[in-house]
Design an enzyme around this catalytic site. Structure first.
Site, short mmCIF file in Angstrom:
data_model
loop_
_atom_site.label_atom_id
_atom_site.label_comp_id
_atom_site.label_asym_id
_atom_site.label_seq_id
_atom_site.Cartn_x
_atom_site.Cartn_y
_atom_site.Cartn_z
CB CYS A 132 -2.21 2.26 5.58
SG CYS A 132 -1.73 1.20 4.19
CD GLU A 135 -2.65 4.57 1.94
OE1 GLU A 135 -3.80 4.96 1.63
OE2 GLU A 135 -2.20 3.47 1.58
CB CYS A 187 -6.54 -0.32 5.01
SG CYS A 187 -4.79 -0.80 5.04
CG HIS A 231 -1.95 -1.06 1.21
ND1 HIS A 231 -3.05 -1.04 2.04
CD2 HIS A 231 -2.06 -2.20 0.48
CE1 HIS A 231 -3.79 -2.10 1.82
NE2 HIS A 231 -3.20 -2.84 0.87
#
Length: 158
Positions: free
Chosen positions: A87, A56, A84, A54
């Site tokens: 993250c 982030e 999420c 991800h």
């Protein structure tokens, strides 16, 4: 602040588009320093890292390598979509002081459906941050930019 937030969020949308063009998932994130300078940027890295690639998380991991927590507490992570729980946790553990997102995870879930590459969790980042022992401020979503974020996901998940 709102105009600055929108400017940085549009940069995350540009990164998300580049990420998608490279064959990864359409997400982007940047870390902005206390003086407004962009310190780090990353798209999603699904091709190399699969489900943990991800944007982030990539930014938070690199931020924790490069900067002291005292400095990161004054920084802001901008991301095209609400982080999420993984993250959000990475932002918390890195020591990042603020998170700004363009579109909610709930709206992302509508776009991704049951695609096995992005089975969203119904857990707002604010809930993750509220469980911590230090504050992480959040701003988002931004209604005036949500459709721009969603457009980057159009046709990708089906």
């Amino acid at each position: 602040m709102k105009e600055t937030d929108l400017k940085h969020l549009r940069e995350t949308i540009r990164i998300a588009r580049q990420s998608r063009d490279a064959g990864n998932h359409p997400f982007g994130a940047i870390l902005v320093g206390p003086e407004g300078e962009v310190l780090l940027r990353s798209g999603n890295s699904y091709l190399a890292d699969k489900g943990v690639g991800h944007a982030e998380l990539n930014v938070a991991r690199e931020a924790s390598r490069r900067f002291a927590p005292e400095f990161l507490a004054k920084c802001t992570l901008y991301t095209s979509v609400e982080p999420c729980c993984m993250c959000a946790g990475a932002c918390y553990w890195a020591g990042i002081g603020a998170v700004v997102y363009g579109m909610t995870e709930k709206r992302l879930a509508v776009l991704t459906g049951d695609n096995p590459e992005n089975l969203t969790l119904d857990l707002p980042c604010e809930t993750v941050f509220a469980a911590g022992q230090r504050p992480v401020t959040t701003r988002g979503p931004f209604a005036e930019i949500e459709d721009e974020v969603a457009a980057g996901h159009s046709g990708f998940w089906r």
